[in-house]
Design a protein around this motif. Structure first.
Motif, PDB file in Angstrom:
ATOM      1  N   THR A   1       0.986  -1.146   0.572  1.00 59.96           N
ATOM      2  CA  THR A   1      -0.352   0.124  -0.107  1.00 59.96           C
ATOM      3  C   THR A   1       0.753   1.591   0.070  1.00 59.96           C
ATOM      4  O   THR A   1       2.204   1.592  -0.050  1.00 59.96           O
ATOM      5  CB  THR A   1      -1.194  -0.090   1.212  1.00 59.96           C
ATOM      6  N   GLY A   2      -0.205   2.660  -0.316  1.00 56.82           N
ATOM      7  CA  GLY A   2       1.554   3.120  -0.064  1.00 56.82           C
ATOM      8  C   GLY A   2       1.336   3.844  -1.893  1.00 56.82           C
ATOM      9  O   GLY A   2       0.639   3.503  -2.713  1.00 56.82           O
ATOM     10  N   SER A   3       2.446   5.320  -1.931  1.00 51.95           N
ATOM     11  CA  SER A   3       2.804   5.818  -3.080  1.00 51.95           C
ATOM     12  C   SER A   3       3.366   4.325  -3.140  1.00 51.95           C
ATOM     13  O   SER A   3       4.229   3.207  -2.567  1.00 51.95           O
ATOM     14  CB  SER A   3       3.544   7.036  -2.890  1.00 51.95           C
ATOM     15  N   SER A   4       4.099   4.895  -4.806  1.00 54.39           N
ATOM     16  CA  SER A   4       4.857   3.615  -5.871  1.00 54.39           C
ATOM     17  C   SER A   4       6.413   4.040  -5.110  1.00 54.39           C
ATOM     18  O   SER A   4       6.440   4.884  -4.365  1.00 54.39           O
ATOM     19  CB  SER A   4       5.090   4.201  -7.353  1.00 54.39           C
ATOM     20  N   LEU A   5       7.125   2.214  -5.060  1.00 57.63           N
ATOM     21  CA  LEU A   5       8.211   2.717  -4.441  1.00 57.63           C
ATOM     22  C   LEU A   5       9.523   2.980  -5.405  1.00 57.63           C
ATOM     23  O   LEU A   5       9.305   3.012  -6.391  1.00 57.63           O
ATOM     24  CB  LEU A   5       8.461   0.997  -4.703  1.00 57.63           C
ATOM     25  N   THR A   6      10.657   3.912  -4.368  1.00 59.98           N
ATOM     26  CA  THR A   6      11.935   3.533  -5.034  1.00 59.98           C
ATOM     27  C   THR A   6      12.823   3.070  -5.431  1.00 59.98           C
ATOM     28  O   THR A   6      14.128   3.171  -6.181  1.00 59.98           O
ATOM     29  CB  THR A   6      12.082   5.214  -4.746  1.00 59.98           C
ATOM     30  N   SER A   7      12.106   2.141  -3.729  1.00 55.26           N
ATOM     31  CA  SER A   7      13.087   0.674  -4.290  1.00 55.26           C
ATOM     32  C   SER A   7      13.595  -0.291  -3.662  1.00 55.26           C
ATOM     33  O   SER A   7      12.446   0.140  -2.406  1.00 55.26           O
ATOM     34  CB  SER A   7      14.798   1.361  -3.200  1.00 55.26           C
ATOM     35  N   CYS A   8      13.758  -1.284  -3.068  1.00 56.77           N
ATOM     36  CA  CYS A   8      12.853  -2.965  -2.458  1.00 56.77           C
ATOM     37  C   CYS A   8      14.615  -3.144  -2.301  1.00 56.77           C
ATOM     38  O   CYS A   8      15.273  -3.465  -2.982  1.00 56.77           O
ATOM     39  CB  CYS A   8      12.554  -3.053  -3.086  1.00 56.77           C
ATOM     40  N   SER A   9      14.734  -3.438  -0.912  1.00 58.92           N
ATOM     41  CA  SER A   9      15.745  -4.640  -0.713  1.00 58.92           C
ATOM     42  C   SER A   9      15.696  -5.589   0.244  1.00 58.92           C
ATOM     43  O   SER A   9      14.921  -5.655   1.053  1.00 58.92           O
ATOM     44  CB  SER A   9      17.203  -3.167  -0.540  1.00 58.92           C
ATOM     45  N   ALA A  10      16.555  -6.231   0.007  1.00 61.17           N
ATOM     46  CA  ALA A  10      16.773  -7.730   1.010  1.00 61.17           C
ATOM     47  C   ALA A  10      18.088  -7.960   1.744  1.00 61.17           C
ATOM     48  O   ALA A  10      19.010  -7.412   1.370  1.00 61.17           O
ATOM     49  CB  ALA A  10      15.940  -9.370   0.341  1.00 61.17           C
ATOM     50  N   SER A  11      17.735  -7.996   3.110  1.00 67.10           N
ATOM     51  CA  SER A  11      18.857  -7.675   4.231  1.00 67.10           C
ATOM     52  C   SER A  11      18.923  -9.334   5.222  1.00 67.10           C
ATOM     53  O   SER A  11      17.696  -9.608   5.791  1.00 67.10           O
ATOM     54  CB  SER A  11      19.185  -6.872   4.843  1.00 67.10           C
ATOM     55  N   PRO A  12      19.437  -9.972   4.889  1.00 67.47           N
ATOM     56  CA  PRO A  12      20.309 -10.587   4.231  1.00 67.47           C
ATOM     57  C   PRO A  12      20.280 -10.787   2.661  1.00 67.47           C
ATOM     58  O   PRO A  12      19.525 -10.700   2.292  1.00 67.47           O
ATOM     59  CB  PRO A  12      21.233 -11.868   4.389  1.00 67.47           C
ATOM     60  N   PRO A  13      21.159 -10.665   1.719  1.00 65.68           N
ATOM     61  CA  PRO A  13      20.435 -10.893   0.175  1.00 65.68           C
ATOM     62  C   PRO A  13      19.886 -12.041  -0.018  1.00 65.68           C
ATOM     63  O   PRO A  13      19.827 -12.972   0.637  1.00 65.68           O
ATOM     64  CB  PRO A  13      22.023 -10.866  -0.584  1.00 65.68           C
ATOM     65  N   LEU A  14      19.104 -12.130  -1.003  1.00 63.96           N
ATOM     66  CA  LEU A  14      18.353 -13.043  -0.980  1.00 63.96           C
ATOM     67  C   LEU A  14      19.888 -14.364  -1.795  1.00 63.96           C
ATOM     68  O   LEU A  14      20.557 -14.484  -1.758  1.00 63.96           O
ATOM     69  CB  LEU A  14      17.164 -13.096  -2.077  1.00 63.96           C
ATOM     70  N   PRO A  15      18.749 -15.777  -0.961  1.00 59.91           N
ATOM     71  CA  PRO A  15      19.272 -16.640  -1.687  1.00 59.91           C
ATOM     72  C   PRO A  15      19.921 -17.089  -2.984  1.00 59.91           C
ATOM     73  O   PRO A  15      19.850 -16.168  -3.884  1.00 59.91           O
ATOM     74  CB  PRO A  15      18.954 -18.505  -1.328  1.00 59.91           C
ATOM     75  N   ALA A  16      21.169 -17.429  -3.914  1.00 54.53           N
ATOM     76  CA  ALA A  16      21.580 -17.734  -5.109  1.00 54.53           C
ATOM     77  C   ALA A  16      20.651 -17.818  -5.909  1.00 54.53           C
ATOM     78  O   ALA A  16      20.049 -18.746  -5.572  1.00 54.53           O
ATOM     79  CB  ALA A  16      22.730 -18.291  -5.341  1.00 54.53           C
ATOM     80  N   GLY A  17      20.613 -17.091  -7.091  1.00 56.51           N
ATOM     81  CA  GLY A  17      19.122 -18.023  -7.509  1.00 56.51           C
ATOM     82  C   GLY A  17      17.958 -17.429  -7.842  1.00 56.51           C
ATOM     83  O   GLY A  17      17.275 -16.634  -9.043  1.00 56.51           O
ATOM     84  N   LEU A  18      18.168 -16.383  -6.344  1.00 54.41           N
ATOM     85  CA  LEU A  18      16.932 -15.482  -6.711  1.00 54.41           C
ATOM     86  C   LEU A  18      16.624 -13.849  -6.483  1.00 54.41           C
ATOM     87  O   LEU A  18      18.163 -14.049  -6.361  1.00 54.41           O
ATOM     88  CB  LEU A  18      16.158 -16.296  -5.116  1.00 54.41           C
ATOM     89  N   SER A  19      15.808 -13.373  -6.994  1.00 58.36           N
ATOM     90  CA  SER A  19      16.244 -12.168  -7.428  1.00 58.36           C
ATOM     91  C   SER A  19      14.638 -11.349  -6.557  1.00 58.36           C
ATOM     92  O   SER A  19      13.631 -11.588  -6.365  1.00 58.36           O
ATOM     93  CB  SER A  19      16.748 -11.227  -8.806  1.00 58.36           C
ATOM     94  N   LEU A  20      15.215  -9.672  -6.172  1.00 58.16           N
ATOM     95  CA  LEU A  20      13.947  -8.987  -5.900  1.00 58.16           C
ATOM     96  C   LEU A  20      13.698  -7.608  -6.773  1.00 58.16           C
ATOM     97  O   LEU A  20      14.082  -6.800  -6.965  1.00 58.16           O
ATOM     98  CB  LEU A  20      14.225  -8.624  -4.380  1.00 58.16           C
ATOM     99  N   ASN A  21      12.557  -7.921  -7.321  1.00 59.76           N
ATOM    100  CA  ASN A  21      12.502  -6.481  -7.747  1.00 59.76           C
ATOM    101  C   ASN A  21      11.988  -5.497  -7.259  1.00 59.76           C
ATOM    102  O   ASN A  21      11.123  -5.162  -6.323  1.00 59.76           O
ATOM    103  CB  ASN A  21      10.287  -6.760  -8.347  1.00 59.76           C
ATOM    104  N   ASN A  22      12.682  -4.397  -7.751  1.00 64.18           N
ATOM    105  CA  ASN A  22      13.333  -3.125  -7.425  1.00 64.18           C
ATOM    106  C   ASN A  22      11.612  -2.867  -7.141  1.00 64.18           C
ATOM    107  O   ASN A  22      11.279  -1.054  -6.381  1.00 64.18           O
ATOM    108  CB  ASN A  22      14.247  -2.404  -7.839  1.00 64.18           C
ATOM    109  N   GLY A  23      11.484  -2.535  -7.799  1.00 68.58           N
ATOM    110  CA  GLY A  23       9.546  -1.723  -8.361  1.00 68.58           C
ATOM    111  C   GLY A  23       8.103  -2.010  -7.533  1.00 68.58           C
ATOM    112  O   GLY A  23       7.623  -1.480  -6.546  1.00 68.58           O
ATOM    113  N   ASN A  24       8.590  -3.631  -7.476  1.00 71.78           N
ATOM    114  CA  ASN A  24       7.708  -4.243  -6.468  1.00 71.78           C
ATOM    115  C   ASN A  24       7.824  -4.887  -5.225  1.00 71.78           C
ATOM    116  O   ASN A  24       7.140  -5.891  -4.575  1.00 71.78           O
ATOM    117  CB  ASN A  24       6.385  -5.252  -7.216  1.00 71.78           C
ATOM    118  N   CYS A  25       9.263  -5.179  -5.066  1.00 75.69           N
ATOM    119  CA  CYS A  25       9.308  -6.505  -4.395  1.00 75.69           C
ATOM    120  C   CYS A  25       9.338  -8.289  -4.101  1.00 75.69           C
ATOM    121  O   CYS A  25       9.169  -8.724  -3.549  1.00 75.69           O
ATOM    122  CB  CYS A  25       8.832  -6.047  -2.486  1.00 75.69           C
TER     123      CYS A  25
END
Length: 691
Positions: free
Chosen positions: A364-388
């Motif tokens: 919810t809320g306004s459009s995202l400017t970034s999306c991040s994971a801590s720690p980085p996701l397991p090798a082979g998986l990715s996180l979309n920066n605009g919709n997580c």
């Protein structure tokens, strides 16, 4: 004149001009202005009004304000001691205002009077000095000014700052006093410079205000201004250049176009200025509502309060020697809302080498400017920066690990924590059932049917067709459990175990039936010895039965068939007793209890010969026994009146007639009397013997 004016009930006004004032002669009231005088005589009022900024009133004291608003404060910066009472009156024209607003909002304990823009309250919160924009409105327009205020603790060391760190002055031209934009700390504060200011300029030892008229030209020189008190000191470096002759200011801003967000304070836009310092700065068209331009530094600041499409604004910097302009583009976008984030489910299990189903975030809320994971996701998986959204194919196994996913935009950020486990690559399952044929009883919980599984664990187990009502299959172990609720004839079921690597299917056979139920209406039952009973027919379900039994054995003369019907003639007496009748079928047994009593007979006998009248040939030999129906045995005697013809005999205990006749005779009646301990009965029969 008085009589002439009084003759008109409607206000009569005569105006005549003198210089820059209007003289008004009238009978009902006056027009007044502080720059004009009032005179009265003979009931007439004479008022003098200034032609500009006129305020008109009548005798009812109603004010008609014809001035646009003006608002300012005695100082640009106020530094308030923590917990001190606040009272900052505004310098105004054109009051009362229809509205007065301030952006950003001050501390909750400091209030702005909407009619005159006075600030009052208490400094209950500590806060650094912040610039606020005050907008006053009436029906003739709006006016804007800025004011800075903050709070300090009583034991605070000083802080000092000026709006600009580079000042260009002109020799022999009096300067506009240069006030600190921030000066805070415990009083008293002493102000000084590291070296003397240009000739003709001085700095106030208590307020740090620089003033005077420079008398000698000089190149740009750095001066360090120090504010000190008992708790410490602070410095500010300022470059001052004094020109021999005046130069019109030139101006430019770096970074145009500028895009801002409604309701968010902007980072102040400081221009690059050359030439003599401006004495005025303005924008055309006006800056977006909530933004203002400093009149001497051309710094643009504030908080935009309404949206605006991209607009070119011409900024003009002027002084006594001329002016120059520059253009900047400003756009104000709608206010952004800080995001929230969650995922459906918090624990996810994947398989190495197998593409995952995309995990979409709930945002919810306004459009995202970034999306991040801590720690980085397991090798082979990715996180979309605009919709997580999380996607990909994991390449390595790992135990359950927590990941914090952060969604951010210009208004803030939010976190969601998920757990990811990655299992080794899967192998297709195999399964087997032993035995493979099952017979269950309706409404009785079954013993779990657990197959033997090899390979990787199934991700699904299914049956085709669906299992009997009440039974279910575990989706990960393929075990069948439950309580069947309906009968079913033998049927084949295909059980399939599957995972990402393949599947295996085996067929089992299931039959569901019910144990018998039975009941008898009328228990307890009372029978009479030697008297045939009316058959006791059981109400039954789940037939056919393989057997029906009684425990203990039924009274002598009675029997029970495989339908559990009881019939017969009791031949001996029996006291009241409980008999458990049990029915058996292939799914089990059912039973019910009945009570029976067999009483001794207390009635006279009954007797009949259904074949009477009898006709038989002479010398018929042997003579068949004629049917006799008799109850109430044992008999004491059985006699015939008259005696039966020669050759015939009458059994004394059964009343059975037997024998042959050697002579013929016509129809003859005989009275047969049967007697027992309770009485007798007589029946007439007819016998004829023909040649």
């Amino acid at each position: 004149m008085r009589n002439l004016i009084s003759a008109f009930p409607i206000l009569l006004v005569q105006l005549f001009f003198l210089g820059n004032c209007i003289f008004v002669l009238e009978d009902k009231g006056c027009l007044s202005n502080s720059s004009c005088s009032e005179k009265t005589g003979n009931g007439l009022i004479l008022a003098l009004l200034a032609l500009s900024d006129q305020t008109i009133s009548d005798s009812s004291n109603t004010q008609f304000n014809a001035r646009p608003p003006r608002v300012s404060y005695a100082n640009q910066t106020y530094v308030l001691p923590f917990l001190a009472e606040v009272s900052i009156p505004a310098i105004t024209e054109g009051t009362p205002f229809t509205n007065c607003t301030i952006f950003p909002s001050p501390y909750p304990s400091i209030k702005l009077n909407p009619e005159n823009c006075d600030l009052s309250g208490y400094a209950y919160f500590w806060h650094p000095v912040i610039e606020h924009t005050v907008v006053a409105s009436n029906q003739f327009g709006t006016a804007t000014t800025t004011i800075q205020f903050g709070t300090f603790f009583l034991s605070q060391s000083p802080t000092i700052s000026y709006t600009s760190n580079s000042i260009i002055l002109t020799r022999n031209a009096a300067i506009t006093p240069i006030h600190p934009s921030v000066l805070s700390g415990q009083s008293p504060i002493t102000c000084s410079t590291n070296t003397s200011l240009p000739a003709g300029l001085t700095i106030s030892a208590s307020t740090c205000v620089i003033s005077g008229t420079p008398t000698t030209a000089q190149a740009s020189t750095t001066y360090v201004i120090t504010a000190a008190n008992a708790f410490g000191s602070a410095t500010f470096s300022m470059n001052i250049q004094v020109l021999a002759t005046g130069v019109a200011p030139s101006i430019s801003y770096a970074g145009s176009p500028f895009v801002y967000t409604q309701g968010n304070a902007i980072a102040s836009l400081s221009p690059t200025l050359t030439g003599n310092s401006p004495t005025s700065c303005n924008a055309n068209p006006n800056l977006p509502t909530g933004l203002s331009i400093n009149n001497t530094t051309c710094v643009i600041s504030g908080t935009p309060t309404s949206t605006q499409s991209s607009t070119l604004h011409t900024i003009t910097a002027s002084n006594a020697f001329g002016s120059n302009t520059t253009q900047i583009s400003i756009q104000v976008s709608a206010a952004t809302i800080a995001p929230t984030i969650s995922y459906t489910g918090s624990t996810f299990t994947f398989t190495a080498g197998t593409a995952i189903t995309t995990i979409s975030a709930n945002l919810t809320g306004s459009s995202l400017t970034s999306c991040s994971a801590s720690p980085p996701l397991p090798a082979g998986l990715s996180l979309n920066n605009g919709n997580c959204a999380i996607s990909g194919t994991p390449t390595n196994t790992q135990s359950a690990t927590n990941y914090t996913i952060m969604a951010s935009n210009g208004s803030g950020s939010a976190n969601a924590v998920i757990d990811i486990r990655i299992n080794p690559q899967t192998v297709a399952p195999t399964l087997s059932f032993s035995p493979s044929s099952f017979s269950f009883t309706r409404n009785v919980a079954i013993t779990a049917i657990t197959p033997t599984l090899t390979g990787s664990s199934p991700t699904s187990c299914s049956s085709s067709p669906g299992l009997p009502a009440g039974l279910s299959i575990n989706p990960s172990t393929c075990a069948i459990t439950g309580t069947p609720t309906a009968n079913q004839t033998s049927m084949n079921y295909s059980i399939t175990a599957a995972n990402g690597a393949g599947s295996d299917t085996k067929v089992i056979q299931i039959t569901v039936g019910s144990v018998p139920t039975l009941s008898y209406t009328g228990s307890p039952f009372s029978f009479t010895q030697n008297t045939a009973i009316s058959s006791l027919v059981a109400t039954v379900t789940e037939t056919p039965f393989s057997a029906c039994t009684s425990s203990p054995t039924l009274p002598a003369g009675l029997s029970i068939n495989t339908s559990c019907t009881i019939s017969g003639t009791p031949t001996s007496t029996s006291s009241s007793n409980t008999y458990t009748i049990t029915a058996t079928n292939s799914f089990g047994t059912g039973s019910t209890d009945i009570q029976m009593t067999v009483n001794a007979s207390t009635a006279p006998p009954t007797l009949s010969y259904p074949g009477s009248p009898f006709t038989l040939p002479v010398n018929a030999n042997p003579l068949p026994a004629w049917e006799v129906q008799l109850t109430g045995t044992p008999l004491i005697s059985c006699l015939s009146t008259p005696s039966l013809p020669t050759g015939f005999s009458l059994n004394n205990t059964t009343c059975q007639i037997m024998g042959t006749s050697s002579t013929t005779f016509g129809p003859t009646n005989f009275t047969i009397r049967a007697t027992n301990a309770h009485g007798f009965v007589e029946r007439v029969i007819s016998i004829t013997v023909v040649p």
